[in-house]
Design a protein around this motif. Structure first.
Motif, short mmCIF file in Angstrom:
data_model
loop_
_atom_site.label_atom_id
_atom_site.label_comp_id
_atom_site.label_asym_id
_atom_site.label_seq_id
_atom_site.Cartn_x
_atom_site.Cartn_y
_atom_site.Cartn_z
N TRP A 25 0.87 -1.17 0.00
CA TRP A 25 0.00 0.00 0.00
C TRP A 25 0.91 1.23 0.00
O TRP A 25 1.63 1.47 0.96
N HIS A 26 0.88 1.98 -1.07
CA HIS A 26 1.67 3.22 -1.17
C HIS A 26 0.96 4.33 -0.39
O HIS A 26 -0.26 4.35 -0.28
N THR A 27 1.74 5.27 0.12
CA THR A 27 1.17 6.45 0.78
C THR A 27 1.57 7.73 0.05
O THR A 27 0.92 8.75 0.23
N ASP A 28 2.61 7.69 -0.75
CA ASP A 28 3.06 8.85 -1.53
C ASP A 28 2.42 8.77 -2.92
O ASP A 28 2.76 7.89 -3.72
N GLN A 38 4.33 3.08 -15.04
CA GLN A 38 5.31 2.09 -15.49
C GLN A 38 4.67 0.72 -15.66
O GLN A 38 4.94 0.02 -16.63
N GLU A 39 3.82 0.35 -14.72
CA GLU A 39 3.16 -0.96 -14.74
C GLU A 39 1.94 -1.00 -15.67
O GLU A 39 1.38 -2.06 -15.89
N LYS A 40 1.51 0.18 -16.12
CA LYS A 40 0.30 0.31 -16.96
C LYS A 40 -0.93 -0.25 -16.24
O LYS A 40 -1.71 -1.04 -16.80
N LYS A 41 -1.07 0.20 -14.98
CA LYS A 41 -2.19 -0.22 -14.14
C LYS A 41 -2.85 1.02 -13.55
O LYS A 41 -2.18 2.02 -13.30
N PRO A 42 -4.15 0.95 -13.29
CA PRO A 42 -4.81 2.06 -12.59
C PRO A 42 -4.47 2.06 -11.10
O PRO A 42 -4.00 1.05 -10.56
N LEU A 43 -4.73 3.20 -10.47
CA LEU A 43 -4.56 3.31 -9.03
C LEU A 43 -5.88 3.00 -8.33
O LEU A 43 -6.95 3.41 -8.79
N LEU A 44 -5.81 2.29 -7.23
CA LEU A 44 -6.93 2.12 -6.32
C LEU A 44 -6.61 3.01 -5.13
O LEU A 44 -5.67 2.73 -4.38
N VAL A 80 -3.11 2.56 -3.14
CA VAL A 80 -2.72 3.78 -2.43
C VAL A 80 -3.65 3.94 -1.24
O VAL A 80 -4.87 3.97 -1.39
N GLU A 81 -3.08 4.06 -0.05
CA GLU A 81 -3.87 4.31 1.15
C GLU A 81 -3.77 5.79 1.50
O GLU A 81 -2.68 6.32 1.68
N LEU A 82 -4.93 6.44 1.57
CA LEU A 82 -5.02 7.85 1.93
C LEU A 82 -5.75 7.89 3.27
O LEU A 82 -6.97 7.87 3.34
N THR A 112 -14.06 5.27 1.18
CA THR A 112 -14.33 5.62 -0.21
C THR A 112 -13.13 5.15 -1.02
O THR A 112 -11.98 5.37 -0.63
N ILE A 113 -13.41 4.48 -2.12
CA ILE A 113 -12.36 4.00 -3.00
C ILE A 113 -12.58 4.61 -4.38
O ILE A 113 -13.67 4.50 -4.94
N TRP A 114 -11.56 5.27 -4.88
CA TRP A 114 -11.58 5.82 -6.24
C TRP A 114 -10.59 5.04 -7.08
O TRP A 114 -9.47 4.76 -6.64
N PHE A 115 -11.00 4.72 -8.30
CA PHE A 115 -10.11 4.13 -9.30
C PHE A 115 -9.78 5.23 -10.29
O PHE A 115 -10.68 5.90 -10.81
N VAL A 116 -8.48 5.43 -10.54
CA VAL A 116 -8.03 6.48 -11.46
C VAL A 116 -6.87 5.98 -12.31
O VAL A 116 -6.13 5.09 -11.89
N ASN A 117 -6.74 6.56 -13.48
CA ASN A 117 -5.58 6.32 -14.33
C ASN A 117 -4.70 7.56 -14.28
O ASN A 117 -5.16 8.65 -14.65
#
Length: 152
Positions: A25-28, A38-44, A80-82, A112-117
């Motif tokens: 889980w990234h925080t930055d 780089q991975e060509k994946k969306p962010l959760l 990504v954990e916010l 709340t979970i947002w999916f973004v590219n």
């Protein structure tokens, strides 16, 4: 004797495989966005109150900590954990980043979970193109993953 060795080897590789499925889980947000591109994946992006929000804790337990979710997440998204903790100390830069993203995505409740590219614009800045949002979905990891896949 041979049977014992086979059982040991199967047990060993099962343990290694399960441990290999741990999540990062990234925080930055900047680093996570670069990694996602780089991975060509969306962010959760998981907006949570980790130390006080009952529904967030329930979502973690019922979905995010399951093997089904771990496998799906490792193959499909960058996490990504916010976090918006009440009792746990938090770095000032992370706190400011999380507040800014909360404002941008108009997050009013948790989880709340947002999916973004993430995408680079002409000024070499990262833009986040929205794919959709969700929250807690009853029914376990399979129902939650189905909901997530409908947005991806």
């Amino acid at each position: 004797m041979r049977k014992t060795i086979y059982i040991f080897l199967i047990s060993f590789f099962t343990i290694v495989f399960v441990n290999a499925q741990e999540l990062t889980w990234h925080t930055d947000m900047s680093k996570a966005s670069e990694f996602a591109m780089q991975e060509k994946k969306p962010l959760l992006m998981f907006f949570t109150g980790s130390d006080w929000c009952g529904w967030c804790i329930r979502l973690q337990k019922e979905v995010f900590k399951t093997d089904e979710f771990k496998k799906w997440a490792n193959e499909n998204v960058v996490l990504v954990e916010l976090d918006f903790p009440k009792r746990t100390p938090q770095d000032a830069n992370i706190k400011a980043q999380n507040r800014q993203l909360q404002s941008i995505f108009k997050v009013r409740g948790y989880p709340t979970i947002w999916f973004v590219n993430p995408e680079i614009n002409s000024e070499k800045q990262i833009n986040l193109r929205s794919l959709g949002s969700t929250g807690y979905v009853a029914g376990g990891p399979i129902k939650w993953i189905d909901k997530a896949m409908s947005m991806l």
